[in-house]
Design a protein around this motif. Structure first.
Motif, PDB file in Angstrom:
ATOM      1  N   MET A  43       3.197  -0.654  -0.429  1.00  0.00           N
ATOM      2  CA  MET A  43       3.831  -1.886  -0.143  1.00  0.00           C
ATOM      3  C   MET A  43       5.064  -2.156  -0.952  1.00  0.00           C
ATOM      4  O   MET A  43       5.333  -2.041  -2.029  1.00  0.00           O
ATOM      5  N   GLY A  44       5.965  -2.424  -0.047  1.00  0.00           N
ATOM      6  CA  GLY A  44       7.242  -2.607  -0.398  1.00  0.00           C
ATOM      7  C   GLY A  44       7.684  -3.779  -0.382  1.00  0.00           C
ATOM      8  O   GLY A  44       6.982  -4.892  -0.538  1.00  0.00           O
ATOM      9  N   ASP A  45       8.919  -4.436   0.231  1.00  0.00           N
ATOM     10  CA  ASP A  45       9.503  -5.673   0.104  1.00  0.00           C
ATOM     11  C   ASP A  45       8.807  -6.557   1.395  1.00  0.00           C
ATOM     12  O   ASP A  45       8.534  -5.953   2.432  1.00  0.00           O
ATOM     13  N   ILE A  46       8.691  -7.830   1.503  1.00  0.00           N
ATOM     14  CA  ILE A  46       8.192  -8.731   2.186  1.00  0.00           C
ATOM     15  C   ILE A  46       9.034  -9.733   2.674  1.00  0.00           C
ATOM     16  O   ILE A  46       9.326 -10.519   1.483  1.00  0.00           O
ATOM     17  N   THR A  47       9.909  -9.672   3.596  1.00  0.00           N
ATOM     18  CA  THR A  47      11.263 -10.770   3.833  1.00  0.00           C
ATOM     19  C   THR A  47      10.856 -11.574   4.880  1.00  0.00           C
ATOM     20  O   THR A  47      10.625 -11.128   6.226  1.00  0.00           O
ATOM     21  N   PRO A  48      10.807 -12.758   4.854  1.00  0.00           N
ATOM     22  CA  PRO A  48      10.537 -13.833   5.934  1.00  0.00           C
ATOM     23  C   PRO A  48      12.124 -13.699   6.822  1.00  0.00           C
ATOM     24  O   PRO A  48      13.002 -14.008   6.208  1.00  0.00           O
ATOM     25  N   LEU A  49      11.665 -13.718   8.023  1.00  0.00           N
ATOM     26  CA  LEU A  49      12.816 -13.602   9.008  1.00  0.00           C
ATOM     27  C   LEU A  49      12.877 -14.944   9.632  1.00  0.00           C
ATOM     28  O   LEU A  49      13.998 -15.702   9.705  1.00  0.00           O
ATOM     29  N   VAL A  79      -2.089 -32.310  10.202  1.00  0.00           N
ATOM     30  CA  VAL A  79      -2.599 -30.851  10.019  1.00  0.00           C
ATOM     31  C   VAL A  79      -1.259 -30.257   9.609  1.00  0.00           C
ATOM     32  O   VAL A  79      -0.364 -30.226  10.269  1.00  0.00           O
ATOM     33  N   TRP A  80      -0.952 -29.506   8.589  1.00  0.00           N
ATOM     34  CA  TRP A  80       0.031 -28.631   7.962  1.00  0.00           C
ATOM     35  C   TRP A  80      -0.141 -27.313   8.329  1.00  0.00           C
ATOM     36  O   TRP A  80      -1.207 -26.603   8.495  1.00  0.00           O
ATOM     37  N   TYR A  81       1.026 -26.944   9.175  1.00  0.00           N
ATOM     38  CA  TYR A  81       1.187 -25.322   9.447  1.00  0.00           C
ATOM     39  C   TYR A  81       2.354 -24.815   8.761  1.00  0.00           C
ATOM     40  O   TYR A  81       3.394 -25.132   8.534  1.00  0.00           O
ATOM     41  N   ASN A  82       2.326 -23.360   8.715  1.00  0.00           N
ATOM     42  CA  ASN A  82       3.214 -22.613   8.478  1.00  0.00           C
ATOM     43  C   ASN A  82       3.297 -21.278   9.081  1.00  0.00           C
ATOM     44  O   ASN A  82       2.581 -20.553   9.258  1.00  0.00           O
ATOM     45  N   GLU A  83       4.559 -21.104  10.065  1.00  0.00           N
ATOM     46  CA  GLU A  83       4.485 -20.003  10.886  1.00  0.00           C
ATOM     47  C   GLU A  83       5.577 -19.162  10.567  1.00  0.00           C
ATOM     48  O   GLU A  83       6.741 -19.666  10.056  1.00  0.00           O
ATOM     49  N   LEU A  84       5.614 -17.808  10.361  1.00  0.00           N
ATOM     50  CA  LEU A  84       6.346 -16.903   9.923  1.00  0.00           C
ATOM     51  C   LEU A  84       6.539 -16.078  10.629  1.00  0.00           C
ATOM     52  O   LEU A  84       5.354 -15.227  11.148  1.00  0.00           O
ATOM     53  N   THR A  85       7.657 -15.227  10.538  1.00  0.00           N
ATOM     54  CA  THR A  85       7.926 -13.613  11.123  1.00  0.00           C
ATOM     55  C   THR A  85       8.446 -12.929   9.834  1.00  0.00           C
ATOM     56  O   THR A  85       9.664 -13.381   9.495  1.00  0.00           O
ATOM     57  N   VAL A  86       7.737 -11.980   9.378  1.00  0.00           N
ATOM     58  CA  VAL A  86       8.064 -11.408   8.147  1.00  0.00           C
ATOM     59  C   VAL A  86       8.478 -10.043   8.468  1.00  0.00           C
ATOM     60  O   VAL A  86       7.920  -9.332   9.178  1.00  0.00           O
ATOM     61  N   GLU A  87       9.353  -9.509   7.621  1.00  0.00           N
ATOM     62  CA  GLU A  87       9.728  -8.084   7.622  1.00  0.00           C
ATOM     63  C   GLU A  87       9.256  -7.457   6.441  1.00  0.00           C
ATOM     64  O   GLU A  87       9.198  -7.916   5.180  1.00  0.00           O
ATOM     65  N   PHE A  88       8.265  -6.301   6.706  1.00  0.00           N
ATOM     66  CA  PHE A  88       7.708  -5.662   5.792  1.00  0.00           C
ATOM     67  C   PHE A  88       7.876  -4.358   5.625  1.00  0.00           C
ATOM     68  O   PHE A  88       7.857  -3.520   6.613  1.00  0.00           O
ATOM     69  N   ASP A  89       8.093  -3.790   4.300  1.00  0.00           N
ATOM     70  CA  ASP A  89       8.428  -2.157   4.314  1.00  0.00           C
ATOM     71  C   ASP A  89       7.155  -1.554   3.744  1.00  0.00           C
ATOM     72  O   ASP A  89       6.658  -1.780   2.611  1.00  0.00           O
ATOM     73  N   TYR A  90       6.490  -0.520   4.972  1.00  0.00           N
ATOM     74  CA  TYR A  90       5.531   0.510   4.398  1.00  0.00           C
ATOM     75  C   TYR A  90       6.083   1.642   3.922  1.00  0.00           C
ATOM     76  O   TYR A  90       6.788   2.434   4.385  1.00  0.00           O
ATOM     77  N   ILE A  91       5.903   1.902   2.701  1.00  0.00           N
ATOM     78  CA  ILE A  91       6.365   3.119   2.102  1.00  0.00           C
ATOM     79  C   ILE A  91       5.226   4.184   1.848  1.00  0.00           C
ATOM     80  O   ILE A  91       4.396   3.928   1.510  1.00  0.00           O
ATOM     81  N   ASP A  92       5.655   5.305   2.649  1.00  0.00           N
ATOM     82  CA  ASP A  92       4.883   6.591   2.418  1.00  0.00           C
ATOM     83  C   ASP A  92       5.532   7.565   1.924  1.00  0.00           C
ATOM     84  O   ASP A  92       6.503   8.295   2.329  1.00  0.00           O
ATOM     85  N   SER A  93       5.416   7.652   0.433  1.00  0.00           N
ATOM     86  CA  SER A  93       6.050   8.567  -0.221  1.00  0.00           C
ATOM     87  C   SER A  93       5.525  10.072  -0.051  1.00  0.00           C
ATOM     88  O   SER A  93       6.472  11.056  -0.296  1.00  0.00           O
ATOM     89  N   TYR A  94       4.542  10.332   0.618  1.00  0.00           N
ATOM     90  CA  TYR A  94       4.036  11.724   0.701  1.00  0.00           C
ATOM     91  C   TYR A  94       3.760  12.319   2.289  1.00  0.00           C
ATOM     92  O   TYR A  94       3.263  13.210   2.425  1.00  0.00           O
ATOM     93  N   GLY A  95       3.889  11.106   3.052  1.00  0.00           N
ATOM     94  CA  GLY A  95       3.828  11.526   4.557  1.00  0.00           C
ATOM     95  C   GLY A  95       2.414  11.668   4.933  1.00  0.00           C
ATOM     96  O   GLY A  95       2.012  12.426   5.980  1.00  0.00           O
ATOM     97  N   SER A  96       1.357  11.159   4.103  1.00  0.00           N
ATOM     98  CA  SER A  96       0.043  11.247   4.173  1.00  0.00           C
ATOM     99  C   SER A  96      -0.665  10.414   5.272  1.00  0.00           C
ATOM    100  O   SER A  96      -1.686  10.863   5.867  1.00  0.00           O
ATOM    101  N   TYR A  97      -0.206   9.432   5.747  1.00  0.00           N
ATOM    102  CA  TYR A  97      -0.568   8.552   6.922  1.00  0.00           C
ATOM    103  C   TYR A  97      -0.005   8.844   8.381  1.00  0.00           C
ATOM    104  O   TYR A  97      -0.424   8.958   9.325  1.00  0.00           O
ATOM    105  N   ALA A  98       1.654   8.611   8.037  1.00  0.00           N
ATOM    106  CA  ALA A  98       2.214   8.557   9.257  1.00  0.00           C
ATOM    107  C   ALA A  98       2.992  10.218   9.371  1.00  0.00           C
ATOM    108  O   ALA A  98       3.771  10.522  10.493  1.00  0.00           O
ATOM    109  N   ASP A  99       2.562  11.069   8.551  1.00  0.00           N
ATOM    110  CA  ASP A  99       3.029  12.546   8.783  1.00  0.00           C
ATOM    111  C   ASP A  99       4.791  12.576   8.407  1.00  0.00           C
ATOM    112  O   ASP A  99       5.305  13.696   8.447  1.00  0.00           O
ATOM    113  N   ARG A 100       5.353  11.386   7.779  1.00  0.00           N
ATOM    114  CA  ARG A 100       6.589  11.634   7.298  1.00  0.00           C
ATOM    115  C   ARG A 100       6.654  10.747   6.241  1.00  0.00           C
ATOM    116  O   ARG A 100       6.415   9.553   6.123  1.00  0.00           O
ATOM    117  N   SER A 101       7.412  11.475   5.330  1.00  0.00           N
ATOM    118  CA  SER A 101       7.754  10.749   3.859  1.00  0.00           C
ATOM    119  C   SER A 101       8.915   9.773   4.148  1.00  0.00           C
ATOM    120  O   SER A 101      10.022  10.271   4.634  1.00  0.00           O
TER     121      SER A 101
END
Length: 439
Positions: A254-260, A270-292
């Motif tokens: 898990m990297g940064d989570i930034t609301p756009l 009723v109160w609501y909160n709608e967000l679009t967030v930018e999230f950094d998925y960090i793969d240091s070893y390429g273990s899931y997406a095959d690219r580090s």
């Protein structure tokens, strides 16, 4: 003169004998009129008063209270023996809590020494008793139901009302308090029903309906911690449009989570909160997406603030695309490496990293050592960019069937970067189609 006096005496005696000879005349008449005088606490009739005493005696199953009305509406006498009668009465008794109107058939029996006495009584099956509350739910009863009394709590109790012969009472309670996160408003609308047990002659207010109007007003939208927990625990796996699978196995991914975008608003209470967030998925070893490297994706999230005072995720859209930034440290390939990846690297890459795929028509392939055929580069470009050597290839690969009678010819796209470990795969596209080649 003496004869006249004697005649009068005889007449008086005869009248007295007549009255004493018919004890039924001592019972109250069925006039259907109230004969009870509250000021005197009597009807003026001994038999009627005896009935009242019996019906207000708790030990006899009666109701202890103040009689306000007593009416005889029917009488069935034993005309032969004149020592028994069934007297049908209506009695109205008022207690501290309710007014009770009961209908009874009372069996009276005559005793020469004691006069008329109540032998027994039963409820008149042809009439329905009425029990009317004199007051609504008391504040003490309401507090007992709520279970606590807080400073600043407001409680209101309405007057009792009748619907289809049943009595109700409406009450409301509200309490407001705040903390650093929100303001809580605990509120309820409660309808009580007046319940009377004719067997035990007990009455009580019981809850018939409860409407919880509690709510909470947030001081702010979803916190960073709540965003983190939502993605980590609830939205931790997804597959993008190109088939790349992501799974957030631990916080190290898990990297940064930034609301756009961040829309915090109220709608219909009723109160609501709608967000679009930018999230950094960090793969240091390429273990899931095959690219580090770092995969930047976007989530759409919609939260609703609950009456209990927390944000609840009610809608979302998982990432479908990503922007990749490799964390591979680049080097300039020299010597034999400057020619790009060799056949062994291609073989190992397909065998170990890109060994399973499904084509567009649903055919599934899984590569074992005995079904690997030829690997032929169709395009092969080696180039340098920003101090890093890259090798971009499109290769043709033959997947051999189990019997060696045919091959499934497919194509891979692969991009390698030269690092301190040598050539490393940093991007690829799996086969989507195949050509059947028969031997």
């Amino acid at each position: 003169m003496k004869r006249f006096a004697l005649a009068g005496l005889l007449l008086t005696m005869c009248l007295g004998l007549t009255a004493c000879g018919n004890p039924l005349n001592q019972l109250p008449e069925a006039t259907e009129e109230n004969i009870y005088v509250a000021e005197d606490e009597s009807t003026g009739n001994e038999a009627a008063d005896a009935i009242i005493d019996f019906l207000t005696d708790e030990d006899e199953g009666g109701i202890d209270g103040d009689v306000t009305s007593f009416t005889v509406y029917d009488r069935d006498d034993d005309e032969d023996d004149k020592d028994e009668s069934e007297v049908s009465v209506e009695i109205v008794i008022e207690t501290d809590d309710y007014e009770y109107t009961g209908y009874y058939v009372v069996t009276m029996k005559y005793d020469k020494e004691d006069g008329w006495e109540v032998d027994e009584y039963v409820e008149d099956e042809d009439e329905d008793y009425i029990c009317k509350p004199l007051e609504g739910v008391s504040v003490d009863e309401f507090e007992d139901y709520i279970g606590y009394e807080a400073e600043g709590m407001t409680m209101e109790v309405g007057e009792p009302y009748e619907e289809d012969g049943i009595y109700f009472c409406d009450a409301t309670a509200e309490y407001e308090y705040s903390d650093e996160y929100c303001t809580y408003i605990t509120a309820a609308e409660i309808t009580f029903e007046f319940c009377f047990s004719n067997g035990s002659k007990t009455a009580s207010w019981e809850v018939a309906d409860y409407v919880d109007n509690s709510t909470a007003i947030p001081n702010s939208g979803v916190s960073d911690t709540e965003l983190y927990d939502t993605i980590y625990w609830n939205l931790d796996s997804f597959t993008t449009n190109d088939g790349t699978y992501f799974y957030i196995a631990s916080s190290s991914y898990m990297g940064d989570i930034t609301p756009l975008t961040n829309d915090f608003y109220e709608e219909n209470g009723v109160w609501y909160n709608e967000l679009t967030v930018e999230f950094d998925y960090i793969d240091s070893y390429g273990s899931y997406a095959d690219r580090s490297g770092t995969y930047t994706v976007q989530y759409y999230l919609m939260y609703e603030f609950t009456p209990s005072g927390y944000w609840e995720l009610i809608d979302y859209t998982l990432p479908t695309d990503y922007v990749f930034e490799s964390n591979v440290e680049g080097y300039i390939a020299e010597g034999d490496d400057a020619q790009g990846v060799d056949e062994d690297i291609l073989w190992d890459t397909i065998y170990w990293e890109l060994d399973s795929f499904t084509t567009n028509d649903g055919t599934y392939f899984y590569i074992l050592s005995d079904n690997m055929g030829d690997i032929v580069p169709l395009t092969n470009e080696v180039y340098e960019e920003n101090g890093t050597s890259y090798n971009e290839l499109t290769v043709q690969f033959d997947y051999i069937d189990d019997y060696g009678t045919c091959a499934y010819r497919v194509e891979y796209y692969m991009l390698f970067a030269y690092t301190s470990y040598g050539w490393e795969l940093i991007d690829y596209e799996l086969p989507t189609e195949y050509e059947l080649i028969e031997y």
